[in-house]
Design a protein around this motif. Structure first.
Motif, PDB file in Angstrom:
ATOM      1  N   MET A   7      40.187  34.424  38.758  1.00  0.00           N
ATOM      2  CA  MET A   7      40.313  35.751  39.322  1.00  0.00           C
ATOM      3  C   MET A   7      41.380  36.505  38.545  1.00  0.00           C
ATOM      4  O   MET A   7      41.565  36.247  37.372  1.00  0.00           O
ATOM      5  N   ASP A  56      45.000  36.705  37.841  1.00  0.00           N
ATOM      6  CA  ASP A  56      46.267  36.007  38.053  1.00  0.00           C
ATOM      7  C   ASP A  56      47.421  36.971  38.270  1.00  0.00           C
ATOM      8  O   ASP A  56      48.292  36.730  39.108  1.00  0.00           O
ATOM      9  N   LEU A  90      47.410  39.951  39.593  1.00  0.00           N
ATOM     10  CA  LEU A  90      47.362  40.528  40.941  1.00  0.00           C
ATOM     11  C   LEU A  90      47.817  39.507  41.982  1.00  0.00           C
ATOM     12  O   LEU A  90      48.554  39.846  42.912  1.00  0.00           O
ATOM     13  N   THR A  91      47.424  38.272  41.811  1.00  0.00           N
ATOM     14  CA  THR A  91      47.841  37.223  42.735  1.00  0.00           C
ATOM     15  C   THR A  91      49.358  37.050  42.717  1.00  0.00           C
ATOM     16  O   THR A  91      49.991  36.944  43.764  1.00  0.00           O
ATOM     17  N   ILE A 149      50.999  40.132  44.381  1.00  0.00           N
ATOM     18  CA  ILE A 149      50.915  40.066  45.846  1.00  0.00           C
ATOM     19  C   ILE A 149      51.930  39.067  46.387  1.00  0.00           C
ATOM     20  O   ILE A 149      52.607  39.328  47.383  1.00  0.00           O
ATOM     21  N   VAL A 179      46.292  43.509  48.719  1.00  0.00           N
ATOM     22  CA  VAL A 179      45.406  42.422  49.164  1.00  0.00           C
ATOM     23  C   VAL A 179      43.962  42.929  49.306  1.00  0.00           C
ATOM     24  O   VAL A 179      43.012  42.196  49.031  1.00  0.00           O
ATOM     25  N   GLN A 207      42.507  42.780  45.984  1.00  0.00           N
ATOM     26  CA  GLN A 207      42.181  41.388  45.661  1.00  0.00           C
ATOM     27  C   GLN A 207      40.892  40.953  46.359  1.00  0.00           C
ATOM     28  O   GLN A 207      40.064  40.274  45.753  1.00  0.00           O
ATOM     29  N   GLY A 260      37.684  39.794  44.331  1.00  0.00           N
ATOM     30  CA  GLY A 260      37.157  38.460  44.581  1.00  0.00           C
ATOM     31  C   GLY A 260      35.684  38.482  44.961  1.00  0.00           C
ATOM     32  O   GLY A 260      34.890  37.670  44.476  1.00  0.00           O
ATOM     33  N   LEU A 272      40.441  34.611  51.380  1.00  0.00           N
ATOM     34  CA  LEU A 272      40.571  36.033  51.068  1.00  0.00           C
ATOM     35  C   LEU A 272      40.684  36.863  52.339  1.00  0.00           C
ATOM     36  O   LEU A 272      41.534  37.753  52.447  1.00  0.00           O
ATOM     37  N   GLU A 303      48.408  33.054  48.946  1.00  0.00           N
ATOM     38  CA  GLU A 303      48.167  33.443  47.558  1.00  0.00           C
ATOM     39  C   GLU A 303      48.232  32.231  46.625  1.00  0.00           C
ATOM     40  O   GLU A 303      47.413  32.109  45.710  1.00  0.00           O
ATOM     41  N   TYR A 350      44.986  30.811  44.449  1.00  0.00           N
ATOM     42  CA  TYR A 350      45.045  30.481  43.029  1.00  0.00           C
ATOM     43  C   TYR A 350      44.508  29.069  42.784  1.00  0.00           C
ATOM     44  O   TYR A 350      43.758  28.831  41.837  1.00  0.00           O
ATOM     45  N   TRP A 352      40.562  28.992  43.344  1.00  0.00           N
ATOM     46  CA  TRP A 352      39.775  29.597  42.279  1.00  0.00           C
ATOM     47  C   TRP A 352      39.744  28.696  41.050  1.00  0.00           C
ATOM     48  O   TRP A 352      38.730  28.594  40.371  1.00  0.00           O
TER      49      TRP A 352
END
Length: 122
Positions: A1, A3, A5-6, A9, A45, A48, A52, A73, A110, A114, A117
């Motif tokens: 996804m 990374d 943004l994760t 967040i 979020v 995200q 996702g 999510l 979060e 990670y 995914w």
């Protein structure tokens, strides 16, 4: 996804947790500024969640399965709004503690997203 943004967040969630935790140490309830911070984190979020779902629609699959990925999510998306609503019912320092705890939960979610995914190229 995504990374970046994760990580963003997670960092924003921990900053919100520290901010609300500091407010609770000062015996303050959540204030309007805290709700603005919660809104910013929730918008991240939401992005995200959308990304996702787009990845899943494109046929990309997480290492640990799509159902658990979507559940995490949705849980991540609900964490801060739920804590914010609870803080409205408790207009003491414990409302701030509730938001701080919800933000820590989001940061943990979060990390788990990670992991679910999977690592790129693995």
């Amino acid at each position: 996804m995504l990374d970046a943004l994760t990580v963003a967040i997670g960092v924003a969630a921990l900053a919100l947790a520290a901010w609300c935790g500091f407010a609770s140490l000062r015996n303050q309830p959540t204030k309007d500024w805290h709700f603005i911070g919660m809104g910013v984190v929730t918008l991240l979020v939401l992005a995200q969640l959308a990304i996702g779902l787009v990845h899943l629609a494109q046929g990309k699959r997480p290492d640990e399965g799509s159902v658990i990925f979507v559940a995490y999510l949705v849980g991540a998306f609900a964490a801060i709004p739920a804590a914010g609503l609870l803080s409205l019912t408790e207009r003491t320092k414990w409302g701030s503690v509730t938001v701080a705890a919800g933000a820590v939960v989001l940061a943990v979610l979060e990390v788990r997203l990670y992991d679910i995914w999977g690592t790129p190229g693995a």
